[in-house]
Write a protein that holds these residues in place. Structure first.
Motif, mmCIF file in Angstrom:
data_model
loop_
_atom_site.group_PDB
_atom_site.id
_atom_site.type_symbol
_atom_site.label_atom_id
_atom_site.label_comp_id
_atom_site.label_asym_id
_atom_site.label_seq_id
_atom_site.Cartn_x
_atom_site.Cartn_y
_atom_site.Cartn_z
ATOM 1 N N UNK A 234 0.876 -1.400 0.030
ATOM 2 C CA UNK A 234 0.020 0.012 0.106
ATOM 3 C C UNK A 234 0.916 1.314 0.213
ATOM 4 N N UNK A 235 0.418 2.451 -0.190
ATOM 5 C CA UNK A 235 1.370 3.611 -0.432
ATOM 6 C C UNK A 235 1.614 3.862 1.082
ATOM 7 N N UNK A 236 1.055 3.436 2.122
ATOM 8 C CA UNK A 236 1.285 3.595 3.550
ATOM 9 C C UNK A 236 2.895 2.948 3.743
ATOM 10 N N UNK A 237 2.751 1.580 3.399
ATOM 11 C CA UNK A 237 3.759 0.558 3.394
ATOM 12 C C UNK A 237 4.954 1.329 2.630
ATOM 13 N N UNK A 238 4.805 1.955 1.378
ATOM 14 C CA UNK A 238 5.547 2.431 0.464
ATOM 15 C C UNK A 238 6.263 3.685 1.194
ATOM 16 N N UNK A 239 5.414 4.290 2.197
ATOM 17 C CA UNK A 239 6.102 5.463 2.908
ATOM 18 C C UNK A 239 7.170 4.972 3.717
ATOM 19 N N UNK A 240 6.461 4.041 4.697
ATOM 20 C CA UNK A 240 7.458 3.376 5.558
ATOM 21 C C UNK A 240 8.644 2.772 5.252
ATOM 22 N N UNK A 241 8.658 2.145 4.099
ATOM 23 C CA UNK A 241 9.798 1.525 3.269
ATOM 24 C C UNK A 241 11.066 2.533 3.059
ATOM 25 N N UNK A 242 10.311 3.818 2.308
ATOM 26 C CA UNK A 242 11.289 4.683 1.903
ATOM 27 C C UNK A 242 11.984 5.436 3.349
ATOM 28 N N UNK A 243 11.104 5.634 4.282
ATOM 29 C CA UNK A 243 11.922 6.152 5.676
ATOM 30 C C UNK A 243 12.880 5.272 6.437
ATOM 31 N N UNK A 244 12.227 3.995 6.285
ATOM 32 C CA UNK A 244 13.132 2.876 7.396
ATOM 33 C C UNK A 244 13.852 2.044 6.654
ATOM 34 N N UNK A 245 13.924 2.089 5.162
ATOM 35 C CA UNK A 245 14.644 0.912 4.883
ATOM 36 C C UNK A 245 15.354 1.527 3.517
#
Ligand SMILES: Nc1ncnc2c1ncn2[C@@H]1O[C@H](COP(=O)(O)OP(=O)(O)O)[C@@H](O)[C@H]1O
Ligand SMILES: [Mg+2]
Length: 409
Positions: A234-245
């Motif tokens: 999801x877009x929310x998971x994409x954002x999490x990945x961008x920031x944390x990974x």
């Protein structure tokens, strides 16, 4: 331009199709009989032969696609000889070449991943295993044809696998060191990204199908199919990945002066405790490349050259807002023994990425486990899936088989 790709599979064919143009002369080392390129009969690990060919042909650009030559440092040798390449140098390729290096890198840069311990001593690994809560995951440190990882459900099974890796050298040197890690639960997702060491631009997310049989049964393979985007990403998971990974990985690459100008592949597990990195690969996946590249609207060669020159920030990486579904046709018996030499018949206009094929008097015939793949794209996953299955049904191969559940959620 004179452009060469190192590799022989469907991934390499997909890349070639995307960069083909009347202005370019394309070479594949060694390539396969289904490719529209001049195939050069050299092994991907024949570094000397490849450099000699590059000099003699005066290649302008070289794309190194498979893991082995990247990890062995082919790009280092080619660049030092003056050739522009797409693909990380040896320092960057360690992220795939050593799972222990990758884990320690993630720890140093606070990138979420499963808790683990690394071992080079059988006794110590066995003692640790005896105290573990099962299931655990045991991984060979080095490259192992995608077969070095096992989920272990009990002590006996684990001890036997440790012995197979560390004593019997099932995967040679690759298993002399091992990782034992916590078993994560969740949906898996892959995100491939173009990276030039300064900038990282993710592609669409993907979901691959590794098992040979429907319902994710059977043995692990190189990959039997793939869809993009991944429906769980999801877009929310994409954002999490961008920031944390993604960003911490790029900062880590810079801080440790790893030379990574190529395709960085994030293997991810979407767990209830957040997204965790399962592994890095230092290249396009197969069949992820066949799935993602047809949706790429920007110029692939321009992106690859921008990576090589560290100018990716200026380069557009845009994908069509569509869904893609890729289905692989394999030889019955793959990933174990299979017959070769059966003739393929298919409509000439069908867009196919060939892999394990060779020429025969009757036309192309199968010569490998994974024979070819078909990718379709459409506004919905269901449409893309239906198109791919209609198309692959038009191909006939006596001992061909494919999974019927790719993209079925
Ligand atoms: N910590 C883990 N927890 C659960 N499953 C895992 C874990 N690590 C790996 N796996 C499973 O094993 C597969 C292969 O592991 P991976 O590290 O990607 O190695 P490789 O692709 O080199 O074989 C993953 O796609 C995943 O399904
Ligand atoms: Mg993997």
């Amino acid at each position: 331009m004179k452009i060469a790709i190192i590799g022989a599979g469907g991934r390499e064919h997909a890349i070639l199709k995307k960069i083909a143009s009347p202005e370019h002369q394309l070479f594949a080392i060694p390539g396969n009989a289904g490719m529209d390129a001049h195939c050069v009969n050299l092994h991907v690990s024949d570094t000397k032969g490849i450099v000699a060919f590059a000099r003699q042909t005066q290649l302008d650009f070289i794309i190194v696609a498979p893991d082995n030559p990247l990890v062995a440092g082919l790009v280092d040798v080619l660049e030092d000889a003056g050739f522009a390449c797409f693909g990380p140098r040896k320092s960057g390729a360690q992220l795939e070449g050593s799972k222990i290096f990758a884990k320690e890198f993630m720890q140093r840069h606070h990138i979420p991943t499963a808790p683990h311990r690394a071992f080079e001593d059988l006794q110590e690994a066995s003692a640790f295993l005896a105290k573990s809560h099962f299931p655990v995951v045991i991984k060979a440190d080095g490259l192992a044809f995608g077969k070095g990882v096992r989920v272990i459900s009990g002590l006996e099974e684990g001890l036997a696998y440790l012995k197979a890796l560390m004593v019997d050298h099932l995967f040679g040197e690759s298993g002399c060191r091992v990782l034992i890690e916590e078993c994560l639960e969740g949906k898996e997702a892959s995100v491939l990204a173009f990276c030039d060491g300064l900038t990282l631009k993710p592609m669409l997310s993907a979901m691959d199908y590794k098992r040979a049989l429907e319902g994710n049964q059977g043995l692990n393979t190189g990959g039997m199919g793939c869809i993009a985007p991944n429906p769980y990403f999801t877009p929310q998971i994409a954002k999490e990945c961008q920031e944390k990974i993604f960003e911490p990985t790029l900062r880590g690459i810079q801080a440790e002066k790893l030379d990574f100008r190529g395709c960085l592949y994030f293997g991810l597990m979407l767990t209830a405790q957040g997204v965790k990195v399962i592994e890095y690969n230092c290249r396009f996946g197969d069949p992820e490349a066949q799935t993602l590249l047809p949706l790429l609207q920007s110029d692939l060669l321009a992106i690859m050259q921008a990576c090589a020159r560290q100018e990716l920030a200026k380069q557009e990486v845009r994908f069509a807002p569509l869904h893609a579904c890729c289905v692989v046709l394999a030889s019955e018996g793959y990933p174990q023994d299979f017959e070769i030499g059966h003739v393929l018949s298919y409509p000439k206009e069908l867009d196919i990425c060939f892999a394990g094929v060779k020429h025969s008097a009757q036309g192309l015939c199968n010569a490998g486990g994974r024979v070819l793949s078909i990718t379709s794209s459409a506004p919905t996953l269901q449409q893309a899936r239906a198109l791919s299955y209609t198309r692959i049904a038009q191909i006939s191969l006596k001992n061909g088989y494919y999974r019927h559940d790719i993209g079925q959620l």
